[in-house]
Every structure is written in C-alpha cells, then in structure tokens.
Motif scaffolding. Structure first.
Motif, PDB file in Angstrom:
ATOM      1  N   ASP A  41      30.796  -0.346  -6.750  1.00  0.00           N
ATOM      2  CA  ASP A  41      30.413  -1.344  -7.396  1.00  0.00           C
ATOM      3  C   ASP A  41      31.286  -1.697  -8.839  1.00  0.00           C
ATOM      4  OD1 ASP A  41      27.493  -2.225  -8.712  1.00  0.00           O
ATOM      5  OD2 ASP A  41      28.758  -1.150 -10.594  1.00  0.00           O
ATOM      6  N   ILE A  42      31.711  -1.029  -9.391  1.00  0.00           N
ATOM      7  CA  ILE A  42      32.724  -1.195 -10.635  1.00  0.00           C
ATOM      8  C   ILE A  42      33.927  -1.809  -9.874  1.00  0.00           C
ATOM      9  CG2 ILE A  42      34.249   0.971 -10.160  1.00  0.00           C
ATOM     10  CD1 ILE A  42      34.396   1.490 -13.434  1.00  0.00           C
ATOM     11  N   HIS A  43      33.773  -2.028  -9.184  1.00  0.00           N
ATOM     12  CA  HIS A  43      35.130  -2.951  -8.666  1.00  0.00           C
ATOM     13  C   HIS A  43      34.904  -4.142  -8.593  1.00  0.00           C
ATOM     14  CE1 HIS A  43      38.182  -0.057  -9.091  1.00  0.00           C
ATOM     15  NE2 HIS A  43      37.395   1.370  -8.405  1.00  0.00           N
ATOM     16  N   ARG A  44      33.949  -4.671  -8.354  1.00  0.00           N
ATOM     17  CA  ARG A  44      33.258  -6.202  -7.928  1.00  0.00           C
ATOM     18  C   ARG A  44      34.081  -6.986  -8.970  1.00  0.00           C
ATOM     19  NH1 ARG A  44      27.885  -7.488  -7.570  1.00  0.00           N
ATOM     20  NH2 ARG A  44      27.770  -5.774  -8.741  1.00  0.00           N
ATOM     21  N   PRO A  45      34.081  -8.275  -7.907  1.00  0.00           N
ATOM     22  CA  PRO A  45      34.979  -9.301  -8.473  1.00  0.00           C
ATOM     23  C   PRO A  45      33.415 -10.427  -8.846  1.00  0.00           C
ATOM     24  CG  PRO A  45      35.681  -9.537  -5.860  1.00  0.00           C
ATOM     25  CD  PRO A  45      33.995  -8.378  -6.440  1.00  0.00           C
ATOM     26  N   LEU A  46      34.143 -11.056  -9.840  1.00  0.00           N
ATOM     27  CA  LEU A  46      33.620 -12.099  -9.705  1.00  0.00           C
ATOM     28  C   LEU A  46      33.397 -13.389  -8.961  1.00  0.00           C
ATOM     29  CD1 LEU A  46      34.278 -13.303 -13.467  1.00  0.00           C
ATOM     30  CD2 LEU A  46      32.394 -11.894 -13.009  1.00  0.00           C
ATOM     31  N   LYS A  47      32.116 -14.060  -8.887  1.00  0.00           N
ATOM     32  CA  LYS A  47      32.314 -14.868  -7.692  1.00  0.00           C
ATOM     33  C   LYS A  47      33.174 -15.930  -8.218  1.00  0.00           C
ATOM     34  CE  LYS A  47      28.861 -15.040  -4.478  1.00  0.00           C
ATOM     35  NZ  LYS A  47      27.858 -15.071  -4.028  1.00  0.00           N
ATOM     36  N   LEU A  48      33.337 -17.892  -7.386  1.00  0.00           N
ATOM     37  CA  LEU A  48      33.690 -18.436  -7.971  1.00  0.00           C
ATOM     38  C   LEU A  48      32.201 -19.304  -9.274  1.00  0.00           C
ATOM     39  CD1 LEU A  48      36.058 -20.714  -8.063  1.00  0.00           C
ATOM     40  CD2 LEU A  48      35.553 -22.031  -6.339  1.00  0.00           C
ATOM     41  N   LYS A  49      31.329 -19.383  -8.363  1.00  0.00           N
ATOM     42  CA  LYS A  49      30.340 -19.856  -9.349  1.00  0.00           C
ATOM     43  C   LYS A  49      29.659 -19.241 -10.734  1.00  0.00           C
ATOM     44  CE  LYS A  49      25.259 -20.356  -9.172  1.00  0.00           C
ATOM     45  NZ  LYS A  49      23.735 -20.113  -7.808  1.00  0.00           N
ATOM     46  N   GLY A  50      30.356 -17.879 -10.772  1.00  0.00           N
ATOM     47  CA  GLY A  50      30.203 -16.682 -11.809  1.00  0.00           C
ATOM     48  C   GLY A  50      31.027 -17.825 -13.104  1.00  0.00           C
ATOM     49  N   ILE A  51      32.622 -17.949 -12.003  1.00  0.00           N
ATOM     50  CA  ILE A  51      33.621 -18.226 -12.917  1.00  0.00           C
ATOM     51  C   ILE A  51      33.637 -18.950 -14.154  1.00  0.00           C
ATOM     52  CG2 ILE A  51      36.248 -18.519 -12.510  1.00  0.00           C
ATOM     53  CD1 ILE A  51      36.660 -16.715 -10.920  1.00  0.00           C
ATOM     54  N   ASN A  52      33.237 -20.912 -13.349  1.00  0.00           N
ATOM     55  CA  ASN A  52      32.840 -21.705 -12.859  1.00  0.00           C
ATOM     56  C   ASN A  52      31.573 -21.753 -14.672  1.00  0.00           C
ATOM     57  OD1 ASN A  52      34.744 -23.148 -11.878  1.00  0.00           O
ATOM     58  ND2 ASN A  52      32.995 -23.207 -10.637  1.00  0.00           N
ATOM     59  N   ARG A  53      30.533 -21.011 -14.637  1.00  0.00           N
ATOM     60  CA  ARG A  53      29.674 -20.597 -15.841  1.00  0.00           C
ATOM     61  C   ARG A  53      30.180 -19.830 -16.775  1.00  0.00           C
ATOM     62  NH1 ARG A  53      24.137 -18.599 -13.130  1.00  0.00           N
ATOM     63  NH2 ARG A  53      24.042 -19.889 -12.488  1.00  0.00           N
ATOM     64  N   ILE A  54      31.178 -19.283 -17.043  1.00  0.00           N
ATOM     65  CA  ILE A  54      30.642 -18.358 -18.083  1.00  0.00           C
ATOM     66  C   ILE A  54      32.359 -18.832 -18.651  1.00  0.00           C
ATOM     67  CG2 ILE A  54      33.174 -16.737 -16.538  1.00  0.00           C
ATOM     68  CD1 ILE A  54      30.700 -16.420 -19.954  1.00  0.00           C
ATOM     69  N   LYS A  55      32.669 -19.796 -18.056  1.00  0.00           N
ATOM     70  CA  LYS A  55      33.725 -20.902 -18.844  1.00  0.00           C
ATOM     71  C   LYS A  55      33.770 -22.174 -19.236  1.00  0.00           C
ATOM     72  CE  LYS A  55      37.459 -21.182 -15.758  1.00  0.00           C
ATOM     73  NZ  LYS A  55      39.145 -21.795 -15.384  1.00  0.00           N
ATOM     74  N   LYS A  56      32.062 -22.606 -19.152  1.00  0.00           N
ATOM     75  CA  LYS A  56      31.338 -23.301 -19.745  1.00  0.00           C
ATOM     76  C   LYS A  56      30.231 -22.732 -20.425  1.00  0.00           C
ATOM     77  CE  LYS A  56      30.576 -26.885 -16.123  1.00  0.00           C
ATOM     78  NZ  LYS A  56      30.553 -27.830 -15.627  1.00  0.00           N
ATOM     79  N   THR A  57      29.879 -21.857 -20.525  1.00  0.00           N
ATOM     80  CA  THR A  57      29.230 -21.059 -20.842  1.00  0.00           C
ATOM     81  C   THR A  57      29.967 -20.680 -22.381  1.00  0.00           C
ATOM     82  OG1 THR A  57      27.551 -19.730 -19.941  1.00  0.00           O
ATOM     83  CG2 THR A  57      27.665 -18.717 -21.653  1.00  0.00           C
ATOM     84  N   SER A  58      31.059 -20.360 -22.402  1.00  0.00           N
ATOM     85  CA  SER A  58      32.039 -20.088 -23.484  1.00  0.00           C
ATOM     86  C   SER A  58      32.613 -21.431 -24.572  1.00  0.00           C
ATOM     87  CB  SER A  58      33.830 -19.185 -23.091  1.00  0.00           C
ATOM     88  OG  SER A  58      33.576 -17.799 -22.048  1.00  0.00           O
TER      89      SER A  58
END
Length: 173
Positions: free
Chosen positions: A20-37
């Motif tokens: 669990d600790i090593h799971r990466p972000l999905k592309l969807k997650g990367i895009n969403r956190i960029k927009k949220t930030s």
C-alpha cells in the motif's frame, strides 16, 4: 490562531502488485491535483510547512502541490506518523506540531482526514475525496491546546471546473 489544511492525496493506482505505501498516483490523480493546486493556490500559499505521509501517492501529491503553487520543495517534510488511517493518531500528531508553525498543510489519507474534520469541527462530511482539501482554523495559539475549530472551507474540484466553479461546501462559524 492556528490553521490546518488537510489535503487528501490524489487518486492512486491499484494496477501494480505493490504494498500500500508504494502505490503510485494514476494519471487522473496527477491531473486533478495539478488543477486543485493551481485553482486553490490561495488556500496553500500561506503554508509554513507541508507535512506529508511517506506513502508514494502522498509524497507525489505534495511535490505537485509545491510545484504548482510555487511554494517550493523545501517546505515539504515527510512525517512517518502521517501514514495513518486513524483519527486518534492524526489528532495526536496535530497537537504535536511545533508552535512556530501557524499555517500547516497535511497531505495524507482517509478515513483519518474525514474523521478528524468531523471530530475537530462542527462540520459533518461523509468523505474527503481524493485531491480535496479542508481548511480548519483554531482560535488557540498552541497546537497542543486546540479544541473545536472552525471549518472555513471544504472543496473538491472536478477536472472540468474553473476557478469560478469553485464551491465552498462548508462555511461554518
């Protein structure tokens, strides 16, 4: 006065046989956190420090946040005890924040984040979604003395939303 922003890590992937600790972000997650930030820069730009869980998905979320907001990577601190799903553990950690920090952003996990919002404010939410944040203001001057805070705002941004679409879902006194 102390301010805490709880930012749940972005959407992670279950596509790989990893702990669990090593799971990466999905592309969807990367895009969403960029927009949220970017869209919530004014929520994060006062942060004295960004404390993140050591989970890969949380660190990656914190790095994107620091980059998109211009806060810089030097504000990021990896805190082992933020890798928790327990509200009790998280509340203990909040009360141990050094008082030199007045405005702190945590990057971490549910259900701890949702439970802490419900425990430390008069707000009640069902779920703090991935790449979403909640800002809580405490009247106390020392973290160890915090009581019930005021949930100033809680939001999540969908990929298609613009700054004008940003809706504060909780504004409570």
């Amino acid at each position: 006065m102390k301010t805490l922003v709880l930012l749940r890590h972005a959407k992670s992937s279950w596509d790989y046989p990893l702990d669990d600790i090593h799971r990466p972000l999905k592309l969807k997650g990367i895009n969403r956190i960029k927009k949220t930030s970017f869209k919530s820069k004014d929520i994060f730009d006062k942060s004295n420090i960004i404390m993140t869980s050591p989970a890969n998905r949380a660190i990656h979320t914190a790095l994107i946040l620091a980059d998109e907001t211009g806060l810089g990577y030097s504000k990021i601190s990896i805190v082992k005890s933020l890798y928790t799903f327990s509200a009790f553990t998280l509340e203990k950690l909040i009360r141990e924040i050094p008082d030199k920090f007045d405005y702190v952003t945590f990057v971490g996990h549910n259900p701890a984040f949702t439970d802490v919002i419900n425990n430390l404010t008069f707000s009640r939410i069902d779920n703090l979604r991935t790449a979403s944040w909640a800002k809580i203001i405490f009247k106390e001057k020392k973290w160890m003395n915090i009581g019930l805070g005021r949930a100033v705002s809680y939001t999540h941004l969908r990929a298609h939303e613009t700054r004008e679409d940003l809706v504060c879902r909780l504004v409570l006194e």
